[in-house]
Design an enzyme around this catalytic site. Structure first.
Site, PDB file in Angstrom:
ATOM      1  N   LYS A 241      60.759  47.464  32.538  1.00 50.96           N
ATOM      2  CA  LYS A 241      60.444  48.838  32.970  1.00 50.96           C
ATOM      3  C   LYS A 241      61.691  49.482  33.563  1.00 50.96           C
ATOM      4  O   LYS A 241      62.464  48.803  34.244  1.00 50.96           O
ATOM      5  CB  LYS A 241      59.352  48.813  34.046  1.00 50.96           C
ATOM      6  CG  LYS A 241      58.191  47.885  33.730  1.00 50.96           C
ATOM      7  CD  LYS A 241      57.080  47.974  34.770  1.00 50.96           C
ATOM      8  CE  LYS A 241      56.063  46.871  34.551  1.00 50.96           C
ATOM      9  NZ  LYS A 241      56.428  45.575  35.170  1.00 50.96           N
TER      10      LYS A 241
ATOM     11  N   TYR B 219      62.266  44.359  39.817  1.00 51.98           N
ATOM     12  CA  TYR B 219      61.951  43.037  40.379  1.00 51.98           C
ATOM     13  C   TYR B 219      63.208  42.199  40.634  1.00 51.98           C
ATOM     14  O   TYR B 219      63.120  41.118  41.207  1.00 51.98           O
ATOM     15  CB  TYR B 219      60.974  42.266  39.466  1.00 51.98           C
ATOM     16  CG  TYR B 219      59.696  43.017  39.160  1.00 51.98           C
ATOM     17  CD1 TYR B 219      59.261  44.060  39.964  1.00 51.98           C
ATOM     18  CD2 TYR B 219      58.918  42.699  38.046  1.00 51.98           C
ATOM     19  CE1 TYR B 219      58.108  44.769  39.674  1.00 51.98           C
ATOM     20  CE2 TYR B 219      57.757  43.395  37.751  1.00 51.98           C
ATOM     21  CZ  TYR B 219      57.363  44.437  38.567  1.00 51.98           C
ATOM     22  OH  TYR B 219      56.221  45.126  38.271  1.00 51.98           O
TER      23      TYR B 219
HETATM   24  N1  LIG Z   1      53.808  48.878  37.059  1.00 54.52           N
HETATM   25  C1  LIG Z   1      53.755  48.703  38.372  1.00 54.52           C
HETATM   26  O1  LIG Z   1      54.038  49.613  39.157  1.00 54.52           O
HETATM   27  C2  LIG Z   1      53.325  47.375  38.918  1.00 54.52           C
HETATM   28  C3  LIG Z   1      52.946  47.277  40.255  1.00 54.52           C
HETATM   29  C4  LIG Z   1      52.532  46.045  40.731  1.00 54.52           C
HETATM   30  C5  LIG Z   1      52.499  44.936  39.890  1.00 54.52           C
HETATM   31  N2  LIG Z   1      52.893  45.055  38.578  1.00 54.52           N
HETATM   32  C6  LIG Z   1      52.907  43.886  37.667  1.00 54.52           C
HETATM   33  O2  LIG Z   1      51.645  43.249  37.761  1.00 54.52           O
HETATM   34  C7  LIG Z   1      51.840  41.884  38.110  1.00 54.52           C
HETATM   35  C8  LIG Z   1      50.682  41.349  38.913  1.00 54.52           C
HETATM   36  O3  LIG Z   1      50.477  42.069  40.094  1.00 54.52           O
HETATM   37  P1  LIG Z   1      50.842  41.494  41.559  1.00 54.52           P
HETATM   38  O4  LIG Z   1      51.901  40.475  41.439  1.00 54.52           O
HETATM   39  O5  LIG Z   1      51.122  42.684  42.365  1.00 54.52           O
HETATM   40  O6  LIG Z   1      49.462  40.887  42.078  1.00 54.52           O
HETATM   41  P2  LIG Z   1      48.302  39.919  41.499  1.00 54.52           P
HETATM   42  O7  LIG Z   1      48.673  39.359  40.190  1.00 54.52           O
HETATM   43  O8  LIG Z   1      47.024  40.652  41.643  1.00 54.52           O
HETATM   44  O9  LIG Z   1      48.267  38.779  42.593  1.00 54.52           O
HETATM   45  C9  LIG Z   1      49.343  37.902  42.783  1.00 54.52           C
HETATM   46  C10 LIG Z   1      49.044  37.091  44.045  1.00 54.52           C
HETATM   47  O10 LIG Z   1      47.850  36.320  43.861  1.00 54.52           O
HETATM   48  C11 LIG Z   1      48.166  34.919  43.951  1.00 54.52           C
HETATM   49  N3  LIG Z   1      47.427  34.246  42.877  1.00 54.52           N
HETATM   50  C12 LIG Z   1      47.781  34.126  41.574  1.00 54.52           C
HETATM   51  N4  LIG Z   1      46.839  33.457  40.876  1.00 54.52           N
HETATM   52  C13 LIG Z   1      45.866  33.156  41.752  1.00 54.52           C
HETATM   53  C14 LIG Z   1      44.635  32.466  41.633  1.00 54.52           C
HETATM   54  N5  LIG Z   1      44.240  31.966  40.473  1.00 54.52           N
HETATM   55  N6  LIG Z   1      43.875  32.318  42.757  1.00 54.52           N
HETATM   56  C15 LIG Z   1      44.293  32.816  43.950  1.00 54.52           C
HETATM   57  N7  LIG Z   1      45.446  33.488  44.123  1.00 54.52           N
HETATM   58  C16 LIG Z   1      46.226  33.648  43.025  1.00 54.52           C
HETATM   59  C17 LIG Z   1      49.668  34.798  43.802  1.00 54.52           C
HETATM   60  O11 LIG Z   1      50.175  33.722  44.561  1.00 54.52           O
HETATM   61  P3  LIG Z   1      50.993  32.515  43.872  1.00 54.52           P
HETATM   62  O12 LIG Z   1      52.178  33.131  43.169  1.00 54.52           O
HETATM   63  O13 LIG Z   1      51.388  31.682  45.025  1.00 54.52           O
HETATM   64  O14 LIG Z   1      50.038  31.840  42.921  1.00 54.52           O
HETATM   65  C18 LIG Z   1      50.144  36.134  44.390  1.00 54.52           C
HETATM   66  O15 LIG Z   1      50.236  36.053  45.791  1.00 54.52           O
HETATM   67  C19 LIG Z   1      53.155  41.907  38.876  1.00 54.52           C
HETATM   68  O16 LIG Z   1      53.702  40.626  39.045  1.00 54.52           O
HETATM   69  C20 LIG Z   1      53.947  42.842  38.002  1.00 54.52           C
HETATM   70  O17 LIG Z   1      54.417  42.162  36.858  1.00 54.52           O
HETATM   71  C21 LIG Z   1      53.285  46.264  38.087  1.00 54.52           C
END
Ligand SMILES: NC(=O)c1ccc[n+]([C@@H]2O[C@H](COP(=O)([O-])OP(=O)(O)OC[C@H]3O[C@@H](n4cnc5c(N)ncnc54)[C@H](OP(=O)(O)O)[C@@H]3O)[C@@H](O)[C@H]2O)c1
Length: 276
Positions: free
Chosen positions: A80, A55
């Site tokens: 990670k 990240y």
């Molecule tokens: N191990 C892996 O390979 C892997 C892969 C992907 C992700 N991850 C981890 O998982 C975490 C979460 O996944 P992600 O970031 O991919 O997606 P997510 O948490 O499913 O969604 C994040 C998105 O949703 C928005 N959001 C957040 N809260 C909200 C709410 N209450 N209502 C509406 N929209 C909302 C955010 O915008 P705003 O920021 O503008 O609120 C952002 O655009 C990552 O940040 C990372 O730490 C790990």
């Protein structure tokens, strides 16, 4: 599962250490925005921060932690090993760099980010070495679908404490869930909010209205109430607080069942099976 005084839910990992079920994801946030998101999350009550070398914001995550004033020992920090840092020596070296960037002495959880072909065994051995030397609190895997978990069993001396995979009501991987439950591996749901893409699904909208909660709160509550860890990302202070507001209501068994039966194999991120 146990609750602390704020009713936040914790799980006990298979090495006996506690881990909050809800954490802040930190993918795709940078600079002051990332520092501020981490600081606000900790001020709100979050005690788990999910980071990664990939990240490219470990310095900002560390700074956010320091600016929050929350004592280090109260916070559960994950990082990670990036795909380009896998292999035995590279894992050890890159972990040292992560600690420097985060400005801490050890992380609470170190994960293999992706099951990279040809590197899985050596990378896991390096994590086991770091754990044996007490340089990490716990070790685990990322994106390990069933075939990777079976393969790991052939060479691992330590069972992963956590397996972080994409998981949601719309990507309900029941085989991975069963395996993790049977082997005392905590399943941690990434991309739990599906980046907003299913918040208008009729079943989600209906349950959200019934409980006077937002779709995000329903989806996050669904995970923690079943002992799953979940790490929504937000850099928006209001949504960071909204996503934490899941510890003062309960979904009925019937509604949990509705949510457990919405699988569409809906993925946001690449399918890790391509790494086989
Ligand atoms: N191990 C892996 O390979 C892997 C892969 C992907 C992700 N991850 C981890 O998982 C975490 C979460 O996944 P992600 O970031 O991919 O997606 P997510 O948490 O499913 O969604 C994040 C998105 O949703 C928005 N959001 C957040 N809260 C909200 C709410 N209450 N209502 C509406 N929209 C909302 C955010 O915008 P705003 O920021 O503008 O609120 C952002 O655009 C990552 O940040 C990372 O730490 C790990």
């Amino acid at each position: 599962m146990v609750a602390n005084k704020e009713n936040q839910l914790y799980t006990t990992l298979n090495n006996g250490k506690p881990m909050p079920l809800l954490g802040l994801g930190t993918y795709n946030m940078f600079g002051e925005v990332a520092i501020n998101a981490v600081k606000i999350a900790l001020e709100t009550g979050y005690r788990l921060i999910d980071g990664a070398q990939m990240y490219a914001n470990e310095k900002e995550v560390g700074e956010g932690i320091r600016r929050s004033g929350v004592p280090r020992e109260e916070i559960f920090i994950t990082t990670k090993i990036d795909n380009c840092n896998q292999g035995y020596e590279a894992t050890l070296r890159s972990y040292e760099q992560s600690l420097k960037d985060l400005g801490i002495e050890k992380v609470d959880l170190l994960l293999i980010h992706w099951p990279i072909k040809g590197q899985r065994e050596e990378t896991w051995k390096a994590l086991e070495k770091l754990y044996a030397d007490e340089l990490v609190g716990a070790i685990g895997t990322g994106n390990y679908l069933l075939p990777f978990l079976h393969e790991l069993k052939n060479y691992a001396s330590i069972i992963p404490a956590v397996n972080q995979i994409e998981f949601s009501p719309f990507l309900y991987l029941s085989e991975e869930l069963d395996y993790c439950r049977k082997n005392q591996i905590c399943l941690q749901c990434y991309t739990p909010l599906m980046r907003g893409q299913k918040h208008n699904h009729p079943a989600i909208v209906q349950i959200a209205q019934q409980y006077s909660r937002t779709p995000a709160q329903i989806i996050l509550r669904w995970a923690v109430q079943q002992g799953l860890s979940t790490i929504p990302k937000s850099e928006n202070p209001d949504r960071i607080r909204e996503n934490f507001g899941i510890f003062n209501f309960e979904l009925s068994e019937m509604d949990l069942n509705v949510l457990n039966n919405l699988n569409e194999n809906f993925r946001i991120v690449d399918d890790p099976i391509d790494m086989l």
